[in-house]
Motif scaffolding. Sequence first.
Motif, PDB file in Angstrom:
ATOM      1  N   ARG A   1       0.837  -1.196   0.000  1.00 22.18           N
ATOM      2  CA  ARG A   1       0.000   0.000   0.000  1.00 22.18           C
ATOM      3  C   ARG A   1       0.878   1.253   0.000  1.00 22.18           C
ATOM      4  O   ARG A   1       1.906   1.308   0.654  1.00 22.18           O
ATOM      5  CB  ARG A   1      -0.872  -0.040   1.252  1.00 22.18           C
ATOM      6  CG  ARG A   1      -1.437   1.288   1.725  1.00 22.18           C
ATOM      7  CD  ARG A   1      -2.218   1.080   3.001  1.00 22.18           C
ATOM      8  NE  ARG A   1      -2.546   2.326   3.677  1.00 22.18           N
ATOM      9  CZ  ARG A   1      -1.777   2.883   4.619  1.00 22.18           C
ATOM     10  NH1 ARG A   1      -0.640   2.290   4.977  1.00 22.18           N
ATOM     11  NH2 ARG A   1      -2.139   4.006   5.194  1.00 22.18           N
TER      12      ARG A   1
ATOM     13  N   VAL B   1      -8.910  -6.925  11.276  1.00 26.73           N
ATOM     14  CA  VAL B   1      -8.701  -6.846   9.829  1.00 26.73           C
ATOM     15  C   VAL B   1      -9.593  -5.779   9.217  1.00 26.73           C
ATOM     16  O   VAL B   1      -9.156  -4.968   8.389  1.00 26.73           O
ATOM     17  CB  VAL B   1      -8.958  -8.223   9.177  1.00 26.73           C
ATOM     18  CG1 VAL B   1      -9.085  -8.094   7.664  1.00 26.73           C
ATOM     19  CG2 VAL B   1      -7.826  -9.186   9.528  1.00 26.73           C
ATOM     20  N   ARG B   2     -10.857  -5.747   9.621  1.00 31.40           N
ATOM     21  CA  ARG B   2     -11.772  -4.750   9.072  1.00 31.40           C
ATOM     22  C   ARG B   2     -11.345  -3.331   9.420  1.00 31.40           C
ATOM     23  O   ARG B   2     -11.451  -2.413   8.605  1.00 31.40           O
ATOM     24  CB  ARG B   2     -13.192  -5.023   9.570  1.00 31.40           C
ATOM     25  CG  ARG B   2     -13.815  -6.267   8.933  1.00 31.40           C
ATOM     26  CD  ARG B   2     -15.157  -6.604   9.535  1.00 31.40           C
ATOM     27  NE  ARG B   2     -15.779  -7.728   8.822  1.00 31.40           N
ATOM     28  CZ  ARG B   2     -16.814  -8.421   9.289  1.00 31.40           C
ATOM     29  NH1 ARG B   2     -17.347  -8.121  10.471  1.00 31.40           N
ATOM     30  NH2 ARG B   2     -17.311  -9.417   8.580  1.00 31.40           N
TER      31      ARG B   2
ATOM     32  N   TYR C   1      -8.226  -2.239  10.022  1.00 36.55           N
ATOM     33  CA  TYR C   1      -7.047  -1.844   9.245  1.00 36.55           C
ATOM     34  C   TYR C   1      -7.389  -1.618   7.773  1.00 36.55           C
ATOM     35  O   TYR C   1      -6.803  -0.746   7.120  1.00 36.55           O
ATOM     36  CB  TYR C   1      -5.945  -2.893   9.380  1.00 36.55           C
ATOM     37  CG  TYR C   1      -5.124  -2.723  10.628  1.00 36.55           C
ATOM     38  CD1 TYR C   1      -4.113  -1.770  10.713  1.00 36.55           C
ATOM     39  CD2 TYR C   1      -5.366  -3.513  11.755  1.00 36.55           C
ATOM     40  CE1 TYR C   1      -3.359  -1.607  11.857  1.00 36.55           C
ATOM     41  CE2 TYR C   1      -4.623  -3.360  12.908  1.00 36.55           C
ATOM     42  CZ  TYR C   1      -3.616  -2.405  12.958  1.00 36.55           C
ATOM     43  OH  TYR C   1      -2.879  -2.249  14.104  1.00 36.55           O
ATOM     44  N   ARG C   2      -8.325  -2.390   7.233  1.00 37.40           N
ATOM     45  CA  ARG C   2      -8.735  -2.145   5.846  1.00 37.40           C
ATOM     46  C   ARG C   2      -9.351  -0.753   5.707  1.00 37.40           C
ATOM     47  O   ARG C   2      -9.083  -0.040   4.738  1.00 37.40           O
ATOM     48  CB  ARG C   2      -9.746  -3.215   5.413  1.00 37.40           C
ATOM     49  CG  ARG C   2      -9.119  -4.555   5.044  1.00 37.40           C
ATOM     50  CD  ARG C   2     -10.196  -5.583   4.761  1.00 37.40           C
ATOM     51  NE  ARG C   2      -9.651  -6.814   4.201  1.00 37.40           N
ATOM     52  CZ  ARG C   2     -10.320  -7.958   4.112  1.00 37.40           C
ATOM     53  NH1 ARG C   2     -11.567  -8.027   4.586  1.00 37.40           N
ATOM     54  NH2 ARG C   2      -9.759  -9.026   3.575  1.00 37.40           N
ATOM     55  N   GLN C   3     -10.179  -0.379   6.672  1.00 35.78           N
ATOM     56  CA  GLN C   3     -10.772   0.960   6.629  1.00 35.78           C
ATOM     57  C   GLN C   3      -9.706   2.036   6.744  1.00 35.78           C
ATOM     58  O   GLN C   3      -9.736   3.038   6.021  1.00 35.78           O
ATOM     59  CB  GLN C   3     -11.804   1.107   7.743  1.00 35.78           C
ATOM     60  CG  GLN C   3     -13.055   0.270   7.547  1.00 35.78           C
ATOM     61  CD  GLN C   3     -14.073   0.477   8.651  1.00 35.78           C
ATOM     62  OE1 GLN C   3     -14.142   1.563   9.251  1.00 35.78           O
ATOM     63  NE2 GLN C   3     -14.874  -0.540   8.946  1.00 35.78           N
TER      64      GLN C   3
ATOM     65  N   ALA D   1      -6.572   1.824   5.903  1.00 33.84           N
ATOM     66  CA  ALA D   1      -5.769   1.857   4.682  1.00 33.84           C
ATOM     67  C   ALA D   1      -6.454   2.664   3.587  1.00 33.84           C
ATOM     68  O   ALA D   1      -5.784   3.289   2.749  1.00 33.84           O
ATOM     69  CB  ALA D   1      -5.504   0.436   4.198  1.00 33.84           C
ATOM     70  N   GLU D   2      -7.786   2.679   3.581  1.00 33.41           N
ATOM     71  CA  GLU D   2      -8.525   3.427   2.573  1.00 33.41           C
ATOM     72  C   GLU D   2      -8.621   4.909   2.905  1.00 33.41           C
ATOM     73  O   GLU D   2      -8.772   5.734   2.008  1.00 33.41           O
ATOM     74  CB  GLU D   2      -9.942   2.847   2.441  1.00 33.41           C
ATOM     75  CG  GLU D   2      -9.997   1.443   1.848  1.00 33.41           C
ATOM     76  CD  GLU D   2     -11.409   0.893   1.793  1.00 33.41           C
ATOM     77  OE1 GLU D   2     -12.314   1.561   2.348  1.00 33.41           O
ATOM     78  OE2 GLU D   2     -11.608  -0.184   1.218  1.00 33.41           O
TER      79      GLU D   2
ATOM     80  N   VAL E   1      -3.765 -12.134   6.133  1.00 34.77           N
ATOM     81  CA  VAL E   1      -4.790 -11.489   5.309  1.00 34.77           C
ATOM     82  C   VAL E   1      -4.344 -10.096   4.894  1.00 34.77           C
ATOM     83  O   VAL E   1      -4.384  -9.729   3.708  1.00 34.77           O
ATOM     84  CB  VAL E   1      -6.127 -11.430   6.072  1.00 34.77           C
ATOM     85  CG1 VAL E   1      -7.121 -10.533   5.351  1.00 34.77           C
ATOM     86  CG2 VAL E   1      -6.707 -12.823   6.243  1.00 34.77           C
ATOM     87  N   LEU E   2      -3.916  -9.291   5.868  1.00 35.67           N
ATOM     88  CA  LEU E   2      -3.595  -7.891   5.581  1.00 35.67           C
ATOM     89  C   LEU E   2      -2.318  -7.741   4.768  1.00 35.67           C
ATOM     90  O   LEU E   2      -2.278  -6.989   3.784  1.00 35.67           O
ATOM     91  CB  LEU E   2      -3.479  -7.113   6.897  1.00 35.67           C
ATOM     92  CG  LEU E   2      -4.805  -6.935   7.650  1.00 35.67           C
ATOM     93  CD1 LEU E   2      -4.562  -6.408   9.061  1.00 35.67           C
ATOM     94  CD2 LEU E   2      -5.738  -5.998   6.894  1.00 35.67           C
TER      95      LEU E   2
ATOM     96  N   GLU F   1      -2.637  -8.353   1.230  1.00 39.95           N
ATOM     97  CA  GLU F   1      -3.286  -7.254   0.515  1.00 39.95           C
ATOM     98  C   GLU F   1      -2.389  -6.028   0.428  1.00 39.95           C
ATOM     99  O   GLU F   1      -2.817  -4.978  -0.073  1.00 39.95           O
ATOM    100  CB  GLU F   1      -4.597  -6.894   1.221  1.00 39.95           C
ATOM    101  CG  GLU F   1      -5.622  -8.029   1.219  1.00 39.95           C
ATOM    102  CD  GLU F   1      -6.861  -7.711   2.038  1.00 39.95           C
ATOM    103  OE1 GLU F   1      -6.941  -6.593   2.590  1.00 39.95           O
ATOM    104  OE2 GLU F   1      -7.748  -8.572   2.129  1.00 39.95           O
TER     105      GLU F   1
ATOM    106  N   ILE G   1      -1.184  -4.409   3.066  1.00 38.87           N
ATOM    107  CA  ILE G   1      -1.465  -3.521   4.200  1.00 38.87           C
ATOM    108  C   ILE G   1      -0.589  -3.907   5.383  1.00 38.87           C
ATOM    109  O   ILE G   1      -0.607  -5.068   5.812  1.00 38.87           O
ATOM    110  CB  ILE G   1      -2.949  -3.605   4.593  1.00 38.87           C
ATOM    111  CG1 ILE G   1      -3.845  -3.149   3.444  1.00 38.87           C
ATOM    112  CG2 ILE G   1      -3.223  -2.774   5.847  1.00 38.87           C
ATOM    113  CD1 ILE G   1      -5.321  -3.394   3.684  1.00 38.87           C
TER     114      ILE G   1
END
Length: 387
Positions: free
Chosen positions: A20, A200-201, A203-205, A207-208, A237-238, A241, A243
Amino acid sequence: MTVTALGLPRPPVAPLAAPRRSRQLMVGPVPVGGGAPVSVQSMTTTPTADVNATLQQIAGLTAAGCQIVRVAVPSQDDADALPAIARKSRIPVIADIHFQPRYVFAAIDAGCAAVRVNPGNIKQFDDKVGQIARAASQAGVPIRIGVNAGSLDPRLLRKYGRVTPEALVESALWECSLFEEHDFRDIKISVKHNDPVVMVRAYRQLAEQCDYPLHLGVTEAGPAFQGTIKSAVAFGVLLAEGIGDTIRVSLSAPPVEEVKVGTQILESLGLRRRGLEIVSCPSCGRAQVDVYTLAEQVTAALDGFPVPLRVAVMGCVVNGPGEAREADLGVASGNGKGQIFVKGRVVATVPESRIVETLVAHAVQIAEELGVDPEAGAGTGPVVSVG
């Protein structure tokens, strides 16, 4: 740097996803974010005020491959110990601050490479952000904003009703905005939760929604086995991706174990040059040797070996010869003996009792051919690539 190819050619392992895009900061000499390699962190368990014990533990973590270490600063005695620890540690030291904002300034003055703050449990933290930003900026010290599920700001708990990914992210970005008001952006963020799915959710948020480097962690992950599984799942998982810029595996175990697990996670994902890798079968009714014991003996005998080797320890003739042939070293066992493979060809057949010593002898020979002292231990001698 000396790079020597050994054994059968293998294509390089590419990351599963491009990293990322994030801004980069420096934690002492270690770059974080901006495409830098993912670094492994841990935290000391000694009282920080005990300078000698803390430095001894940091030395052990360093030898295990830890790149950045965090120390707790819950008291004035701990703060007073920071200058000596920061000066003598071979890896960058992060001061971990809770409850008392004055210790942030003490850590900066002590020469710590970074400071971690938990806004959820520091009284009147928001009122101190301007002073902290000025002091950190003048000293070139980055700040990690560490939001934890167990100490989330009460205002956000009331708003969301429980610790959700959205609550963790809102807390972190709110604190970042306060630093940004003072033109301070040398920030790293963590939003930890004990549930890998929530983590995970979150960190995904993040990252965006921002370009700050992210420190990954499953907080209070549990005892060694459970914590390893939870951390490996979430990090896998991260990181797959793209992240994550630093990691800490939080285990109820000695911190060296955290470093070992974190390092293995990165190696398994192709994000760090591999060290010793044992390829061994799970055993079954076809096995004619004690694969469990044999694999453990080989692992112990080659622990810390200075050349990264893939060693296959196989217990039957079904997959054994193929796996052993593809490894740098290998043994395909059966009927009380083992075929020893080196670089894809059989070099010897020995009794089961001599398998370990024969593999070690060939590993030593490989190291000597590469000009590496086999007694040097991990991390010394020229950098080599096997296969």
